[in-house]
Design a protein around this motif. Structure first.
Motif, PDB file in Angstrom:
ATOM      1  N   HIS A  76       7.822  -1.632   3.654  1.00 14.62           N
ATOM      2  CA  HIS A  76       7.769  -1.976   2.231  1.00 14.62           C
ATOM      3  C   HIS A  76       8.806  -3.041   1.907  1.00 14.62           C
ATOM      4  N   ASP A  77      10.062  -2.834   2.429  1.00  8.54           N
ATOM      5  CA  ASP A  77      11.133  -3.808   2.162  1.00  8.54           C
ATOM      6  C   ASP A  77      10.773  -5.183   2.701  1.00  8.54           C
TER       7      ASP A  77
ATOM      8  N   PRO B 184       0.831  -1.194   0.000  1.00 12.32           N
ATOM      9  CA  PRO B 184       0.000   0.000   0.000  1.00 12.32           C
ATOM     10  C   PRO B 184       0.874   1.255   0.000  1.00 12.32           C
ATOM     11  N   ALA B 185       0.345   2.289  -0.595  1.00 15.06           N
ATOM     12  CA  ALA B 185       1.118   3.513  -0.776  1.00 15.06           C
ATOM     13  C   ALA B 185       1.578   4.102   0.547  1.00 15.06           C
ATOM     14  N   ALA B 186       0.767   3.892   1.615  1.00 14.55           N
ATOM     15  CA  ALA B 186       1.067   4.528   2.897  1.00 14.55           C
ATOM     16  C   ALA B 186       2.160   3.808   3.684  1.00 14.55           C
ATOM     17  N   ALA B 187       2.696   2.662   3.182  1.00 17.20           N
ATOM     18  CA  ALA B 187       3.658   1.891   3.961  1.00 17.20           C
ATOM     19  C   ALA B 187       4.981   2.632   4.071  1.00 17.20           C
ATOM     20  N   SER B 188       5.668   2.437   5.244  1.00 10.45           N
ATOM     21  CA  SER B 188       6.979   3.053   5.420  1.00 10.45           C
ATOM     22  C   SER B 188       7.993   2.274   4.598  1.00 10.45           C
ATOM     23  N   PRO B 189       9.193   2.858   4.277  1.00 13.39           N
ATOM     24  CA  PRO B 189      10.179   2.134   3.459  1.00 13.39           C
ATOM     25  C   PRO B 189      10.560   0.796   4.088  1.00 13.39           C
ATOM     26  N   LEU B 190      10.702   0.753   5.451  1.00 18.13           N
ATOM     27  CA  LEU B 190      11.092  -0.495   6.112  1.00 18.13           C
ATOM     28  C   LEU B 190      10.030  -1.575   5.935  1.00 18.13           C
TER      29      LEU B 190
END
Ligand code: ADP
Length: 422
Positions: A71-72, A63-69
């Motif tokens: 997301h990884d 989801p677009a709102a996820a933080s980079p961490l």
């Protein structure tokens, strides 16, 4: 924040249920629970991969709102799952058995390498093709048209003319099916070697045994009274060995035969002969009754049918104590006619019934030997009946008696005295 997908119990439950069904079907199909489970697992992997392929946006995208961490982490997990599924699918493609996943319209969704070799499927052009159409002209197409209820045994592999396969179908999921084909050419070759070996050994033993038996018969027991018991036993045993060899040769011939000569077998005279043989063997120790109401002759091999029908009567005499009764019947039934032999003999415990027609299978070896048995009689009966598309049914109660019944279909019946085209 990543919103975790609504936890759904439906998919895992459906997958688990499919595995259970697979286990059950595997057990029913060839007694191997693990094969059923493994195949359904393969099908589930293929299905999941297909789903992942189709559902990439909701399942794989973060989801677009996820933080980079986050997301990884999400991407790493997704990659791990996809890689595990790919590994499983690669393993399935290397299975030695041909596996074809079919949708509810029996169109090909996926198949492994063995399916390319054994069934002649080609990728990518056969993906989505109707299997029955793709197998047109082969035994497999007929089997698919008939509904695939029973596994199909020993047919030529559509993709490899010199290979033979066994085929079965496992339904699973939402009316999907898994076709499994196993190469049995190697087993067939071993079976052929076994058959040839038994036939050759029996053939080689025949001549020396005839010579020994001949010389034993020439010796006059009165000339050597001190050896009389020994010679008499030698004669009995050489006769027994001769009978075993003859029965083994008969079995070898029946095993390699696929059909019998269609000759008229007059039942009135055959039943009279069988009864006379029983009386000769019984020597007045039993009451022997013949009841013939069928008014039908048989179509088949006179020699083989005589051998099978008289074998059952001989067994009844040999396994019924003095004073017992033996009833030979030839009667009509709605789906044909039945020849049966009932006795009031020792009977057979239920645990032995399924194995009685195996070669050399005996309940009591000494009783069989003492009564002159070779242990091959019922095996011969089964083969003769198979060649006449007839079935053997055995009912028995220990201490009460047994009934051996041979069921012949209408196609094997002729009107007595009519022309052979009846
Ligand atoms: P055998 O030569 O030993 O009689 P068969 O193949 O004819 O061999 O029969 C296999 C076994 O089945 C026999 O050894 C015997 O134990 C059992 N059997 C066959 N017929 C009967 C019968 N009518 N009553 C009891 N047992 C029987």
């Amino acid at each position: 924040m990543i919103q975790p997908a609504t936890p759904s119990w439906k998919l895992p439950a459906a997958l688990a249920a499919a595995l259970l069904v697979g286990a059950l079907l595997g057990w029913l199909a060839d007694g191997h629970v693990a094969v059923g489970v493994a195949l359904v697992a393969v099908a589930e992997v293929v299905l999941l991969l297909t789903r992942i392929g189709h559902q990439t946006p909701p399942m794989m995208a973060t989801p677009a709102a996820a933080s980079p961490l986050q997301h990884d982490r999400f991407m790493m997990r997704s990659r791990r799952i996809a890689s595990s599924l790919r590994d499983l699918r690669n393993a399935a493609s290397q299975l030695p058995d041909a596996v074809v996943l079919l949708d509810r319209q029996q169109q090909i969704r996926w198949f492994n390498h063995a399916a390319e070799n054994l069934l002649g499927l080609r990728r990518p052009q056969d993906r989505g093709a109707p299997l029955q159409q793709r197998m047109a002209g082969s035994d497999l197409a007929d089997w698919l048209r008939r509904g695939t209820q029973e596994p199909l045994s020993d047919i030529a592999a559509p993709g490899q003319a010199d290979s033979q396969i066994n085929v079965s179908m496992l339904p699973f999921g939402d009316h999907e099916q898994l076709l499994l084909a196993r190469d049995i050419s190697h087993l067939n070759r071993l079976e052929q070697i076994r058959r040839d070996f038994v036939a050759n050994v029996s053939h080689e033993l025949r001549t020396p045994l005839t010579v020994i038996h001949g010389y034993l018969e020439l010796l006059d027991l009165e000339d050597v009274p001190e050896l009389a018991p020994v010679l008499s036993e030698m004669r009995t045993q050489s006769k027994r060995m001769g009978q075993i060899v003859e029965d083994l040769l008969t079995l070898s011939r029946l095993e390699t035969q696929h059909q019998v000569a269609d000759e008229r077998v007059p039942m009135a005279s055959l039943l009279a002969t069988v009864r006379k043989e029983a009386e000769a063997l019984s020597q007045g120790r039993h009451r022997i009754v013949l009841e013939s109401t069928a008014e039908a002759d048989l179509l088949g091999s006179p020699k083989d049918l005589h051998s099978a029908l008289s074998n059952l009567v001989s067994n009844a005499v040999r396994y019924t104590p003095t004073g017992g009764s033996i009833m030979i019947r030839w009667q009509r039934v709605p789906d044909g006619a039945v020849y049966s032999v009932s006795d009031t003999g020792f009977g057979i415990p239920a645990t032995h019934l399924a194995r009685l027609t195996e070669r050399f299978y005996r309940i009591s070896s000494s009783r069989s030997r003492d009564s002159g048995g070779t242990g091959l009689g019922l095996s011969i009966v089964k083969h003769v009946l198979n060649l006449h598309q007839a079935q053997l049914q055995i009912d028995s109660t220990p201490g009460v008696g047994s009934t051996f019944a041979c069921h012949f279909g209408h196609a094997r019946l002729l009107t007595p005295g009519g022309s052979d085209d009846d």
